[in-house]
Design a protein around this motif. Structure first.
Motif, PDB file in Angstrom:
ATOM      1  N   SER A   7      14.574 -10.958  -9.190  1.00 25.74           N
ATOM      2  CA  SER A   7      15.476 -11.578  -8.235  1.00 25.74           C
ATOM      3  C   SER A   7      16.920 -11.379  -8.703  1.00 25.74           C
ATOM      4  CB  SER A   7      15.136 -13.055  -8.046  1.00 25.74           C
ATOM      5  OG  SER A   7      15.899 -13.620  -7.007  1.00 25.74           O
ATOM      6  N   THR A   8      17.753 -12.400  -8.615  1.00 29.14           N
ATOM      7  CA  THR A   8      19.144 -12.258  -9.046  1.00 29.14           C
ATOM      8  C   THR A   8      19.226 -12.063 -10.554  1.00 29.14           C
ATOM      9  OG1 THR A   8      19.776 -13.716  -7.228  1.00 29.14           O
ATOM     10  CG2 THR A   8      21.419 -13.328  -8.928  1.00 29.14           C
ATOM     11  N   GLY A   9      18.341 -12.704 -11.285  1.00 29.51           N
ATOM     12  CA  GLY A   9      18.190 -12.447 -12.716  1.00 29.51           C
ATOM     13  C   GLY A   9      19.475 -12.587 -13.501  1.00 29.51           C
ATOM     14  N   LEU A  10      19.822 -11.530 -14.229  1.00 27.47           N
ATOM     15  CA  LEU A  10      21.023 -11.479 -15.067  1.00 27.47           C
ATOM     16  C   LEU A  10      21.943 -10.395 -14.511  1.00 27.47           C
ATOM     17  CD1 LEU A  10      19.310 -11.540 -18.593  1.00 27.47           C
ATOM     18  CD2 LEU A  10      20.224 -13.499 -17.321  1.00 27.47           C
ATOM     19  N   PRO A  11      22.821 -10.728 -13.578  1.00 32.21           N
ATOM     20  CA  PRO A  11      23.585  -9.694 -12.877  1.00 32.21           C
ATOM     21  C   PRO A  11      24.478  -8.833 -13.760  1.00 32.21           C
ATOM     22  CG  PRO A  11      23.691 -11.772 -11.691  1.00 32.21           C
ATOM     23  CD  PRO A  11      23.053 -12.064 -13.015  1.00 32.21           C
ATOM     24  N   THR A  12      24.989  -9.396 -14.866  1.00 33.28           N
ATOM     25  CA  THR A  12      25.920  -8.633 -15.697  1.00 33.28           C
ATOM     26  C   THR A  12      25.278  -8.120 -16.982  1.00 33.28           C
ATOM     27  OG1 THR A  12      26.699 -10.669 -16.762  1.00 33.28           O
ATOM     28  CG2 THR A  12      27.891  -9.922 -14.809  1.00 33.28           C
ATOM     29  N   LYS A  13      23.965  -8.262 -17.108  1.00 31.86           N
ATOM     30  CA  LYS A  13      23.270  -7.792 -18.308  1.00 31.86           C
ATOM     31  C   LYS A  13      22.403  -6.577 -17.956  1.00 31.86           C
ATOM     32  CE  LYS A  13      25.078 -11.427 -20.183  1.00 31.86           C
ATOM     33  NZ  LYS A  13      26.350 -11.313 -20.931  1.00 31.86           N
ATOM     34  N   THR A  14      21.960  -5.874 -18.983  1.00 33.21           N
ATOM     35  CA  THR A  14      21.278  -4.604 -18.754  1.00 33.21           C
ATOM     36  C   THR A  14      19.765  -4.728 -18.918  1.00 33.21           C
ATOM     37  OG1 THR A  14      21.439  -2.234 -19.251  1.00 33.21           O
ATOM     38  CG2 THR A  14      21.347  -3.745 -21.128  1.00 33.21           C
ATOM     39  N   GLU A  15      19.036  -3.822 -18.262  1.00 38.94           N
ATOM     40  CA  GLU A  15      17.584  -3.768 -18.350  1.00 38.94           C
ATOM     41  C   GLU A  15      17.123  -2.420 -17.796  1.00 38.94           C
ATOM     42  OE1 GLU A  15      15.532  -7.753 -18.164  1.00 38.94           O
ATOM     43  OE2 GLU A  15      14.634  -6.802 -16.406  1.00 38.94           O
ATOM     44  N   GLN A  16      15.878  -2.048 -18.115  1.00 38.28           N
ATOM     45  CA  GLN A  16      15.284  -0.799 -17.616  1.00 38.28           C
ATOM     46  C   GLN A  16      14.016  -1.097 -16.830  1.00 38.28           C
ATOM     47  OE1 GLN A  16      14.897   1.327 -21.506  1.00 38.28           O
ATOM     48  NE2 GLN A  16      15.796   3.041 -20.403  1.00 38.28           N
ATOM     49  N   ALA A  17      14.003  -2.184 -16.091  1.00 39.12           N
ATOM     50  CA  ALA A  17      12.750  -2.688 -15.539  1.00 39.12           C
ATOM     51  C   ALA A  17      12.483  -2.262 -14.098  1.00 39.12           C
ATOM     52  CB  ALA A  17      12.717  -4.208 -15.638  1.00 39.12           C
ATOM     53  N   ASP A  18      13.234  -1.265 -13.583  1.00 34.28           N
ATOM     54  CA  ASP A  18      13.018  -0.815 -12.202  1.00 34.28           C
ATOM     55  C   ASP A  18      12.247   0.494 -12.111  1.00 34.28           C
ATOM     56  OD1 ASP A  18      14.493  -3.014 -11.548  1.00 34.28           O
ATOM     57  OD2 ASP A  18      16.289  -1.918 -10.937  1.00 34.28           O
ATOM     58  N   LEU A  19      11.711   0.974 -13.225  1.00 35.30           N
ATOM     59  CA  LEU A  19      11.047   2.274 -13.205  1.00 35.30           C
ATOM     60  C   LEU A  19       9.822   2.273 -12.292  1.00 35.30           C
ATOM     61  CD1 LEU A  19      10.602   5.160 -14.116  1.00 35.30           C
ATOM     62  CD2 LEU A  19       9.540   4.285 -16.219  1.00 35.30           C
ATOM     63  N   LEU A  20       8.976   1.276 -12.439  1.00 34.18           N
ATOM     64  CA  LEU A  20       7.779   1.246 -11.600  1.00 34.18           C
ATOM     65  C   LEU A  20       8.133   0.988 -10.137  1.00 34.18           C
ATOM     66  CD1 LEU A  20       5.183  -0.593 -13.867  1.00 34.18           C
ATOM     67  CD2 LEU A  20       5.564   1.860 -13.564  1.00 34.18           C
ATOM     68  N   GLN A  21       9.181   0.229  -9.891  1.00 27.16           N
ATOM     69  CA  GLN A  21       9.647   0.044  -8.517  1.00 27.16           C
ATOM     70  C   GLN A  21      10.116   1.374  -7.933  1.00 27.16           C
ATOM     71  OE1 GLN A  21      12.477  -3.015  -6.063  1.00 27.16           O
ATOM     72  NE2 GLN A  21      13.392  -2.149  -7.893  1.00 27.16           N
ATOM     73  N   ALA A  22      10.844   2.164  -8.724  1.00 26.93           N
ATOM     74  CA  ALA A  22      11.303   3.464  -8.257  1.00 26.93           C
ATOM     75  C   ALA A  22      10.126   4.391  -7.979  1.00 26.93           C
ATOM     76  CB  ALA A  22      12.237   4.094  -9.291  1.00 26.93           C
ATOM     77  N   MET A  23       9.093   4.296  -8.802  1.00 28.18           N
ATOM     78  CA  MET A  23       7.929   5.166  -8.641  1.00 28.18           C
ATOM     79  C   MET A  23       7.058   4.756  -7.462  1.00 28.18           C
ATOM     80  SD  MET A  23       7.671   7.624 -10.988  1.00 28.18           S
ATOM     81  CE  MET A  23       5.915   7.920 -11.139  1.00 28.18           C
ATOM     82  N   PHE A  24       6.809   3.455  -7.304  1.00 25.46           N
ATOM     83  CA  PHE A  24       5.759   3.010  -6.382  1.00 25.46           C
ATOM     84  C   PHE A  24       6.199   1.941  -5.378  1.00 25.46           C
ATOM     85  CE2 PHE A  24       3.608   3.895 -10.555  1.00 25.46           C
ATOM     86  CZ  PHE A  24       3.089   5.134 -10.186  1.00 25.46           C
ATOM     87  N   GLY A  25       7.477   1.555  -5.395  1.00 24.63           N
ATOM     88  CA  GLY A  25       7.894   0.405  -4.605  1.00 24.63           C
ATOM     89  C   GLY A  25       8.105   0.665  -3.130  1.00 24.63           C
ATOM     90  N   ARG A  26       7.124   1.324  -2.488  1.00 33.53           N
ATOM     91  CA  ARG A  26       7.183   1.578  -1.051  1.00 33.53           C
ATOM     92  C   ARG A  26       5.775   1.501  -0.483  1.00 33.53           C
ATOM     93  NH1 ARG A  26      10.318   4.324  -3.987  1.00 33.53           N
ATOM     94  NH2 ARG A  26       8.689   5.798  -4.566  1.00 33.53           N
ATOM     95  N   ASN A  27       5.670   1.204   0.807  1.00 32.47           N
ATOM     96  CA  ASN A  27       4.338   1.191   1.408  1.00 32.47           C
ATOM     97  C   ASN A  27       3.859   2.616   1.649  1.00 32.47           C
ATOM     98  OD1 ASN A  27       6.462   1.128   3.581  1.00 32.47           O
ATOM     99  ND2 ASN A  27       4.666   1.514   4.860  1.00 32.47           N
ATOM    100  N   GLY A  28       2.541   2.782   1.592  1.00 29.37           N
ATOM    101  CA  GLY A  28       1.974   4.111   1.811  1.00 29.37           C
ATOM    102  C   GLY A  28       2.217   5.025   0.630  1.00 29.37           C
ATOM    103  N   GLU A  29       1.786   6.266   0.779  1.00 29.07           N
ATOM    104  CA  GLU A  29       2.040   7.288  -0.242  1.00 29.07           C
ATOM    105  C   GLU A  29       3.418   7.882   0.027  1.00 29.07           C
ATOM    106  OE1 GLU A  29       0.256   8.031  -2.805  1.00 29.07           O
ATOM    107  OE2 GLU A  29      -1.560   6.900  -2.378  1.00 29.07           O
ATOM    108  N   ALA A  30       4.410   7.431  -0.735  1.00 26.35           N
ATOM    109  CA  ALA A  30       5.798   7.846  -0.504  1.00 26.35           C
ATOM    110  C   ALA A  30       6.428   8.289  -1.817  1.00 26.35           C
ATOM    111  CB  ALA A  30       6.593   6.701   0.118  1.00 26.35           C
ATOM    112  N   PRO A  31       6.061   9.457  -2.309  1.00 25.55           N
ATOM    113  CA  PRO A  31       6.553   9.913  -3.615  1.00 25.55           C
ATOM    114  C   PRO A  31       8.039  10.255  -3.576  1.00 25.55           C
ATOM    115  CG  PRO A  31       5.351  11.676  -2.535  1.00 25.55           C
ATOM    116  CD  PRO A  31       5.174  10.460  -1.672  1.00 25.55           C
TER     117      PRO A  31
END
Length: 647
Positions: A375-399
């Motif tokens: 969610s809003t989380g830590l807006p000014t801090k860093t993380e690498q936690a969107d990799l799986l969202q980038a890979m699979f975060g869509r409905n259907g097979e959408a590579p």
């Protein structure tokens, strides 16, 4: 700032986090000693309204112009104006600069400038014994100290005896320096950050011309304020020169052996991304369109691109994330290089339109400057936690192809690479930067024009298919046999009319189709297109035929490389590889992984790349994870990697 430097030999960063005296230069009697260092780590800290980011940025700019290698770490609250004098309201800026090649902003500051008790308390735990502490004594009032839990003054109770303490009444000295200006006390006090900057500039022999020029330009419409800041800056410099409390100043020579020859400037990751996008549009001979909604830490890309209309850049600040990507995809349909910028929460909102771009098979750049979540989380801090969202975060097979820069300067090249893939293969591309890269900075060699890739695009001009009866027609989904990309037809071109939308299309004709066999074919074809993207083989740094490989991606490159250098200097054997392309993976990745007994993957998440590696290659990769909103420290990684080698 730019500076011309040349490189004659590689100089290893064997211990990237500790300053070291490497020599001493004696001045004539009556003047102060000058000590030569090979590196130093300085942290400016104060309230979010004390101007610490500006102070650090100016010190960094002068350091870049001097020719040092450098790496920075801004750290600030998410609130626009956090509560004054409180620990959550502390803003800091850390700069590591050296006379040789460095990779990180440093683990522990050698110098802390603390503008108030909160800044001291929030940062004292990071300082090694013997570090220098410069404190603004004017702010150490009883009320201010009680606000952060000091029962007694740390300047007097002996708790700082292990450090080199410099108590300086910064506020009083600043007000005194500006007494001849027609300013209220409150207005004069605002310049205390410039006094501190002047003092530190004297201590480390930083150039002054750039800062003086900057202040005059920044306050051009308020010349009195400009002159007041200049007076405070010069007063800080003169205070260092005359006070007995600072008996020594320091020199860090330019990093003349750290860079290839060329013209350099200091650059942040977001600025490098903006420049890379402009370069990509020019190399493709396409107008650049950014559809975006402001979100930390991506907003600076929108701010920067809005300044470059002269390069054919159009920026649209939409009413929300969905409108931003919708406009960008519409611009791509119209023949522009379409771009949208956001952070993790925005990617979630954009996911349906990314899927639409997959279905339409149009080039689109989706830039995700990752931050702490969910969610809003830590807006000014860093993380690498969107990799799986980038890979699979869509409905259907959408590579979707996914790439990640590894340093602030590398964001420029990553933007060009993302554009190459998007334009060549007619696909949306996800670029994963993060807050550490976005706000951090380092020297960047400005490339020559002939070093940039040719991204020229050929639009469809006429019919591309002949029917059985000999009629020539335009098929919008007739594919290039090498790339599987469909033709890019500009709307309004006579004879190239075709349907768009999210409903499945028929192969070739582009007509709407609900046929099961056609859908199966189109899904597999879109996946095959992504799988077939031409990406470079993974390069492995393994000079000693190690048994352990450390594999990283994105902004972990600097800390990992610094840790590997430490271990090798200590006689350990370890290999290193770093991924830029995360989908598809380099074709030789499986072969590389099989060469090693152990694979360690440090990530600023709970093991997302490790999950992908285990699933695809059946390798028992070991995760080393951190999700505290801060980048890894080289020392902690070196310790973890040593345990992996010995385990």
């Amino acid at each position: 700032m730019t500076s011309q430097v040349s490189r004659t030999a590689e100089q290893a960063d064997t211990d990237p986090d500790d300053g070291a005296v490497v020599g001493e230069q004696r001045r004539p009697a009556g003047t102060k000693d000058v000590r030569r260092l090979d590196r130093v780590i300085i942290r400016f800290a104060g309230d979010s309204g004390d101007g610490m980011q500006l102070t650090g940025d100016r010190f960094t700019s002068e350091t870049a112009s001097f020719g040092n290698d450098l790496s920075t770490l801004p750290n600030f609250p998410a609130e626009i104006r956090a509560p004054a004098g409180t620990l959550p309201g502390v803003s800091s800026f850390q700069l590591h600069f050296a006379d040789h090649d460095i990779l990180t902003p440093g683990d522990a500051p050698n110098v802390l400038v603390a503008m108030n008790p909160a800044a001291l308390k929030a940062n004292i735990g990071d300082l090694p014994r013997g570090a220098e502490i410069i404190v603004n004594t004017d702010e150490f009032t009883k009320r201010a100290m009680q606000k952060v839990g000091y029962a007694a003054s740390p300047l007097e109770d002996g708790s700082l005896d292990g450090y080199s303490l410099h108590p300086v009444p910064l506020t009083t000295l600043t007000v005194e320096a500006l007494k001849d200006f027609d300013l209220s006390r409150k207005e004069a006090e605002r310049s205390k950050n410039m006094f501190a900057l002047g003092l530190l500039s004297w201590m480390y022999h930083r150039p002054t011309e750039g800062t003086e020029k900057f202040l005059r330009a920044k306050f051009a419409k308020k010349p009195q304020i400009a002159e007041a800041n200049l007076a405070a800056y010069r007063a800080g410099w003169n205070f260092g020169e005359t006070t007995e409390d600072f008996a020594v100043s320091y020199e860090i020579a330019p990093a003349t052996t750290a860079f290839p020859p060329g013209l350099y400037r200091n650059i942040s990751g977001n600025l490098a991304l903006a420049y890379g996008l402009i370069a990509a549009s020019r190399q493709a001979d396409l107008p650049l369109f950014l559809g975006s909604y402001p979100i930390t830490p991506a907003s600076d890309i929108l701010h920067e691109l809005s300044k470059h209309k002269n390069f054919g850049v159009r920026t649209f600040q939409a009413e929300d994330e969905i409108a931003g990507i919708g406009a960008a995809l519409g611009a791509a349909f119209g023949g522009s290089l379409g771009v949208t910028t956001t952070s993790g929460p925005g990617v979630a909102l954009k996911s349906e339109t990314i899927g639409l771009a997959v279905s339409l098979e149009l080039p689109l750049l989706v830039i995700d400057i990752q931050r702490g979540g969910p969610s809003t989380g830590l807006p000014t801090k860093t993380e690498q936690a969107d990799l799986l969202q980038a890979m699979f975060g869509r409905n259907g097979e959408a590579p979707v192809p996914v790439i990640a820069p590894r340093t602030p300067a590398d964001c420029f090249d990553a933007a060009l690479e993302a554009a190459r893939i998007a334009l060549t293969y007619r696909t949306p591309v996800m670029l994963l930067s993060d807050g550490y890269l976005a706000n951090g900075s380092e020297p960047w060699r400005i490339p020559e024009l002939d070093e940039l890739p040719d991204l020229t695009v050929q639009f469809a001009q006429g019919p591309n298919h002949t029917l059985d009866d000999g009629t020539e027609v335009f098929w919008p989904y007739k594919r290039d046999p090498q790339t599987l990309a469909r033709p890019w037809a500009i709307p309004g071109t006579p004879g190239l009319e075709h349907r768009i939308g999210g409903i499945e299309k028929e192969d070739g004709t582009g007509n709407i189709s609900y046929a099961p066999a056609n859908h199966d074919f189109m899904v597999r074809t879109r996946q095959a297109k992504i799988d077939g993207i031409d990406v470079p083989d993974l390069e492995v740094d393994d000079p000693h035929e190690a048994r352990t490989l450390v594999l990283g991606w994105g902004s972990t490159y600097g800390p990992i490389t610094a840790a590997v250098r430490r271990l090798r200097t200590a006689g350990e054997s370890i290999a290193q590889a770093h991924l830029r392309h995360l989908n598809p993976f380099p074709r030789n990745l499986g072969t590389v992984l099989k060469r090693y007994d152990k694979v360690v993957i440090p990530e600023m998440n709970l093991g997302q790349l490790a999950t992908l590696i285990r699933a695809k290659y059946l390798v028992d990769a070991h995760s080393y994870n951190q999700v505290n909103g801060m980048p890894f420290k080289a020392e902690q990684l070196a310790t973890a990697l040593k345990e992996a080698i010995d385990g």
